[in-house]
Every structure is written in C-alpha cells, then in structure tokens.
Design an enzyme around this catalytic site. Structure first.
Site, mmCIF file in Angstrom:
data_model
loop_
_atom_site.group_PDB
_atom_site.id
_atom_site.type_symbol
_atom_site.label_atom_id
_atom_site.label_comp_id
_atom_site.label_asym_id
_atom_site.label_seq_id
_atom_site.Cartn_x
_atom_site.Cartn_y
_atom_site.Cartn_z
ATOM 1 N N GLU A 372 -30.785 0.044 -1.472
ATOM 2 C CA GLU A 372 -29.445 0.307 -2.029
ATOM 3 C C GLU A 372 -28.888 -0.828 -2.877
ATOM 4 O OE1 GLU A 372 -27.561 3.337 1.224
ATOM 5 O OE2 GLU A 372 -27.345 1.229 1.706
ATOM 6 N N VAL A 373 -29.726 -1.411 -3.723
ATOM 7 C CA VAL A 373 -29.201 -2.430 -4.635
ATOM 8 C C VAL A 373 -28.562 -1.695 -5.810
ATOM 9 C CG1 VAL A 373 -29.766 -4.373 -6.125
ATOM 10 C CG2 VAL A 373 -30.987 -4.053 -3.956
#
Ligand SMILES: *[C@@H]1O[C@H](CO)[C@@H](O)[C@H](O)[C@H]1NC(C)=O
Ligand SMILES: *[C@@H]1O[C@H](CO)[C@@H](O)[C@H](O)[C@H]1NC(C)=O
Ligand SMILES: *[C@@H]1O[C@H](CO)[C@@H](O)[C@H](O)[C@H]1NC(C)=O
Ligand SMILES: *[C@@H]1O[C@H](CO)[C@@H](O)[C@H](O)[C@H]1NC(C)=O
Ligand SMILES: *[C@@H]1O[C@H](CO)[C@@H](O)[C@H](O)[C@H]1NC(C)=O
Ligand SMILES: *[C@@H]1O[C@H](CO)[C@@H](O)[C@H](O)[C@H]1NC(C)=O
Ligand SMILES: *[C@@H]1O[C@H](CO)[C@@H](O)[C@H](O)[C@H]1NC(C)=O
Ligand SMILES: *[C@@H]1O[C@H](CO)[C@@H](O)[C@H](O)[C@H]1NC(C)=O
Length: 602
Positions: A372-373
């Site tokens: 989830e960057v």
C-alpha cells in the site's frame, strides 16, 4: 427445490484430531493415562538408550516461564534465551511437559460430542498406558529452531497399542513436537478424574502439505501485552502452525524498543510504557521457537511508517495530511519514508544493524513489508517531489536493494508484500519470499516470476473483515457510506476460510513455489479483549488447510460435515488451554451427529 434429508445416524465424533492427519486409524478400546506414565525419549543417535523424563510438578511452570525448565533453569536460561535458540532436546523436553499439562490440567469432558444419555467410560479396572517412547530417528539440522521453509521434516508416526504401549517417532525434534500435540488430542478428561482415550489402538502417520503455516498479528494498531502474544503463540503451536508473523510497527504506533534509536519507541509507542523491550522481544522469539514456531518480524516500509515521524520528522514525507488523507495513504495518519534521502538510508542502516542480529538466533527471515505505498505521498516528499512511476521506480529499486543487501549480509532471507514485485515491478533476488494478499491472480503472477509465494487472499483469510468501518463519517456524507461496511465485508466465517485452496489459481508446474500462507489479524478493531475469538477457531480452519491441504485423500474438497464436529472439539481444547475461542455450533449439533446439515449426497 432444496431436498432436506435428515441423517440422524449417530456417527462417533469422538475421534477428533485437528488438523486431520495424513493417515489415521483407531479402535474403540479405552485406555487411561496417569501422571506417572513415563515419557522416555531418545534424541538422534541415542535410539535404544532412552532417557526417562523427570516427573514434573505440573504447577511449576506457568505459560510465561514455560521455557524455564528444571534442566535449564536459572541464570543460564535467562542469558541463553536472549541470545540463543533452543536445541531440539529442549524443544522435546518442553513438548513433553506441555503435553502432560494438556492431558492433566487443560483437558475437557466431551459431553458435547455424545447424545444426551451418554455415559462416560467406567472407571473400574482401568488399563493404563505403560509408557510413551519418543524417538528422533535422524540428527536435527543445526537450524532446527529457525529453519527455512522446507528444510526440516515435520512428519511423525504415532502408535498406541491396545496393550498400552505408545511410540512417537519422527525424523526431527520438530516432528516429535507435532506428534505430541496429536497425542494429547486422543485423550479426554473424566468427570471422576483422570484422562483416557476411547480410541485404542491408534496408528497415525502425518506430514504437512505446506511448509509455511502461520498467523500474522498486528500489534501496532492496538497494543497487546507480552502475555496476550504468548497466548496466541500457544494456540498457533497447538494448531501445528509453524510461523508467527509479528507485524510489530505501523503508522499508528511503534512499540518496539531499539536501543540504538531509543527515541523511536519512547515517542512512537502509544505510551512510553507500552513497549516491547529488547528482553520482551527476545523472550517472545524464544517462547515461539521452543514450541516449534518461528517468529517472523515485520517492520513495514516505506509506507506504514508515520509513527517514525514522532521522533524523526525529517525522514517522513506526507506526514498526517488532513483532511484529504485518502489521496495520500490508505489509512490515517499518512506518512512514508522519503525515497531519495541519505538520512533515511543512514537511519535504516542503524535500525537494521541493531535489530537483525537480535533476530538471527531465532529466525531465518526478516519482513520489510512494502504494501500500500501511495505514489501521491511522494508529491509531498522534498527529495523527489513527484508521483510519476518512471521517476519513483528506480528509487524504490534502490531502496529495496539496500534493505535486502543488509538483510542478506545479516544472514537472513527477505520477505516482502506482493506490491513490491507486482505493482512496482522491482527486480528481487531469487531468495526473496513474496507474500500475497490481494488475489489468486497475484499468487499466479508471483510464482510465474519464479518467486516463492505465501498466500492469504484477503477475501478469505483476513480475519478483521466484516466488523464495519472504524472511520467516522460526517453527517453530510454519512448516507453515502450506509450501512458502514468495511472494504472487505462481510465477516469471513470459518467455512469461507476453510473453502480456500492455496493452489486454486496456480498451474500445476508452479505449485511447488507456493510454500504456504498465513491468516491475518489486522488490529484496528481488535485488542486483547477480543483477539482470541477473532483469531480462533477461524485460524484453526486455516491451519487445517495448510497442514492437510484443501483436498481430502480422494482429491475432493474437504467436507464441512466432517470438519465441523472436529473443529468444535478443537475449540473446546483451545478453551481448556485458556484461549477464548468462539463456538461454531450449538452442542445440539455435535451431540446428535449429522442432524445440522443441509443437502446430502449419497
Ligand atoms: C435416555 O435413557 C432413558 C432411559 O434409558 C430413555 O427412556 C430415554 O429415551 C433416553 N433418551 C434419549 C434422548 O435417548
Ligand atoms: C472389574 O473387575 C471385577 C473383578 O474382575 C469384575 O467383577 C467387574 O465386573 C469388572 N468391572 C467392569 C466394569 O468391567
Ligand atoms: C522419515 O524419513 C523416512 C526416509 O525418508 C521416511 O520414509 C519417513 O516417512 C519419514 N517420517 C517418519 C515419521 O518416519
Ligand atoms: C510395552 O512397554 C513395556 C514397558 O515399557 C515393555 O516391557 C514391553 O516390552 C512393551 N511392549 C511392546 C509390545 O513394545
Ligand atoms: C535525489 O537527490 C539528489 C541529491 O540530493 C538530487 O540531486 C536529485 O535531484 C534528487 N532526485 C530527484 C528526482 O529529486
Ligand atoms: C499525480 O499527481 C497529479 C498532481 O500533481 C495528479 O493530478 C494525478 O492524479 C496524480 N497521479 C495519480 C496516479 O494519482
Ligand atoms: C509496472 O508495470 C505495469 C505493467 O507493465 C505498469 O502498469 C506499472 O505502471 C509499472 N509500475 C511502475 C512503478 O513502473
Ligand atoms: C472445490 O472448491 C473450489 C474452491 O477452492 C471451488 O471452486 C470448486 O467449485 C469446488 N468443487 C466442488 C466440486 O464443489
């Protein structure tokens, strides 16, 4: 039209072992076991010269000092367990102790698994088990307490004769540990005292299908005491899982003490006292490994790191952007390690130099996250000022290369979340284990690139789903979110978790790269008061799929009708062990055999 066939024939339910062994036959003779029954054992090379296990005082050790055996008690143990993994002999010693505690102090009367008029076996003329022989057939590998997946044979053979002789053999100490867990599941408590098995003679051979079988617990969103974590590890071990993944830091708190960077937990923990000290951390790793469970530590990065900003604001970009945080991250507070900063590199070097040598005695792995960057957060990163993939991607490659080089130099194998490989298209070393969570297609893509994969599809194995949103919605938008379900609703019941086949989306020629998986306990709405029932017994459903496989010996999908009474019994055993696992059925269902079912295929 649904045809409802009641099938009231009572089938014996009291033969439950969870997870189900590879092969298992049993009879119906009752045998008793006494606290004096001797457990004699021989380590590798010692076959024929059996040691007699000391007859422990079963009140002597508590859960939290279970490793302080009579043999290894005192200062030596204390020093040792901070820096040294247990030996195979210590693992067996602990497993025998734990088996006796289970048999005599943490057992249960199985009335829920018999019809109303059931009478317990007669206590007259008891035949006792004369002795339990435990033998390791081969030398343990040196890394028995922290093996890489697939390097230790966990199989065991268990025989219990009608005359009362028991033998448990395995090719490794780890196999003996698993076999002793199975042994305890053959026995029940009697209302008049004592423990018996109604199943003699028993012949079992058992070997796990998957090499990596774990639970992931997030201890950043909510704080869990060392005791809570130990209790979870106990349950992991009792389900014959061999990995405990500790997601120990995240955006919301940094509870891990790092002596070289003491400000991290001093400022990043929820409170300065809600911290895992270096002793706590070493103890937890030892506590897991002596039970044959390898603790895998994850420091998630570069996203999920906002708690670092509380002590090192200069390292974090897009910190706590409000109110439109959702443009920059998945969950408040936003924040990501800067991507083009030598200060970040220096920080990570210092962090890893401190932490990795303390992990090395107890694990072969280190997990650097990478899920989830959000690229937009780098618009706010003064070292790159961009959300353009073509600009960011080379920096991310450099970031992961630096991390992985240091992890390898420290003697560990890197683990990352799937996004690093599949969304960022990074080139990863062939040793890197890639943990999948988003889909079966992702698992297929990971193995197609030649990487070993861990499964844990969020639609099946995320245990946090279905509790509803934890965000609050302003009245002006609240109707839009009605009825406030979370992104992965509904609740994933045990049947759904149990229906998941880790190999479902993977071509036959790449299935060997699926080394196992984990069920995930994200903790936004879970804390010590509900963690037991959030994980168990759904985690047990996952444990059986990973140990026994999603298909039965005939190649069919495993049956809920077979599983439900066994899982109900496993739940009773977990409760007897102090784990607040939820019920999955009414006693009525397990008392009356197969009445609680719909659909019948002759
Ligand atoms: C229990 O046993 C009694 C006496 O043997 C019998 O009358 C009754 O029907 C039994 N009940 C059940 C539920 O089997
Ligand atoms: C126990 O043994 C005695 C003496 O042999 C016998 O009379 C009795 O019936 C036995 N009891 C049971 C429940 O088998
Ligand atoms: C131990 O290893 C042997 C030889 O590889 C194998 O046949 C056996 O199934 C293994 N497991 C046990 C419990 O003996
Ligand atoms: C069963 O155990 C007893 C006591 O250790 C031993 O004397 C006997 O030989 C064993 N029997 C078998 C069949 O192994
Ligand atoms: C990365 O940092 C270096 C050194 O500060 C700088 O010269 C370079 O322009 C930066 N790259 C980007 C894309 O901003
Ligand atoms: C990247 O940032 C620009 C604003 O600078 C924005 O318009 C665009 O939507 C962003 N791209 C993505 C993929 O979010
Ligand atoms: C990775 O590759 C995919 C497909 O080629 C592309 O859509 C994506 O933008 C790439 N990501 C990066 C960070 O370069
Ligand atoms: C077996 O389970 C899979 C999911 O793992 C499902 O797709 C398939 O339809 C099931 N097979 C049968 C015969 O129900």
């Amino acid at each position: 039209m649904i045809t409802l066939l009641l099938f009231p024939l009572f089938t014996s339910l009291a033969s439950a072992i969870w997870p189900i062994p590879t092969s298992y036959t049993h009879g119906e003779t009752v045998l008793w076991i006494s606290k004096d029954t001797s457990f004699d054992w021989a380590g590798a090379g010692d076959v024929g010269t059996l040691k007699v296990q000391p007859n422990y005082d079963l009140d002597f050790r508590t859960n939290s000092n279970a490793y302080a055996t009579t043999q290894y008690e005192g200062d030596r143990t204390r020093l040792k367990r901070y820096s040294e993994a247990p030996t195979g002999d210590e693992m067996i010693d602990q497993a025998i102790y734990s088996a006796k505690q289970t048999l005599f102090k943490k057992n249960f009367v199985p009335w829920k698994f018999h019809p109303r008029n059931w009478t317990e076996p007669s206590t007259e003329n008891r035949t006792y088990i004369s002795n339990v022989r435990v033998e390791v057939l081969q030398d343990d590998p040196g890394d028995i307490a922290k093996p890489l997946a697939g390097t230790v044979d966990e199989s065991y053979a268990l025989e219990l004769s009608e005359g009362g002789n028991v033998s448990i053999t395995a090719n490794s100490s780890l196999g003996i540990v698993r076999g002793l867990v199975t042994f305890t599941q053959l026995f029940y408590k009697h209302s008049d005292g004592g423990a018996y098995t109604p199943l003699a003679p028993v012949i079992i051979f058992d070997i796990p299908v998957f090499q990596h079988r774990g639970i992931n617990l997030d201890v950043s969103r909510n704080y869990f005491s060392v005791k809570d974590i130990e209790r979870t590890i106990d349950a992991v071990a009792y389900n014959k899982m061999n990995r405990f993944h500790l997601h120990i830091t995240d955006a919301q708190s940094w509870p891990l003490e790092i002596p070289a960077l003491p400000e991290l937990s001093a400022k990043g923990a929820y409170r300065p006292d809600l911290v895992y000290t270096t002793d706590d951390f070493a103890n937890l790793q030892y506590y897991a490994s002596i039970q044959g469970v390898e603790l895998i530590t994850e420091i998630d990065m570069p996203g999920h790191t906002s708690s670092i900003a509380l002590s090192h604001p200069e390292l974090i970009a897009a910190y706590n952007i409000q109110p439109d945080w959702d443009t920059y991250c998945a969950e408040p507070p936003c924040g990501t390690l800067k991507l083009n900063s030598t200060k970040v590199e220096d920080f990570l070097k210092k962090l890893f130099d401190d932490l990795l040598p303390r992990i090395l005695p107890f694990s072969s792995y280190f997990h650097t996250g990478g899920d989830e960057v959000n690229k937009n957060s780098y618009l706010k990163d003064d070292t790159v000022n961009s959300n353009d993939s073509t600009i960011l991607q080379p920096f991310m490659q450099k970031f992961i290369d630096r991390n992985h080089d240091q992890i390898r130099a420290a003697g560990l194998t890197p683990v990352v979340w799937e996004e690093m490989l599949l969304d960022w298209n990074l080139t990863l070393g062939s040793d890197v284990i890639v943990q999948s969570w988003q889909s079966d297609e992702a698992v297929a893509q990971i193995v197609a690139k030649g990487h070993k994969a861990l499964v844990g599809n969020y639609k099946y194995w995320y245990l946090d789903c279905g509790k509803g949103q934890w965000l609050n919605f302003d009245p002006s938008v609240s109707a839009q979110y009605y009825p406030y379900e979370d992104y992965c609703a509904p609740f994933h019941n045990w049947r759904l978790a149990y229906s998941y086949d880790p190999l479902g989306g993977v071509p036959a020629d790449a299935q060997h790269l699926v080394i196992g998986g984990e069920a995930h306990m994200w903790a936004e709405q879970t804390d010590p008061t509900n963690v037991d029932r959030m994980i168990w017994p759904r985690g047990s459903a996952v444990a059986e799929i990973l140990w026994s496989g999603a298909k039965d010996s005939m190649g069919r999908n495993r049956s809920q009708i077979d599983a439900a009474p066994r899982l109900s019994e496993m739940r009773e055993r977990l409760v007897a062990r102090g784990i607040g696992a939820e019920p999955i059925q009414m006693p009525y269902c397990t008392m009356e055999g197969t009445v609680c079912q719909l659909g019948y295929q002759p």
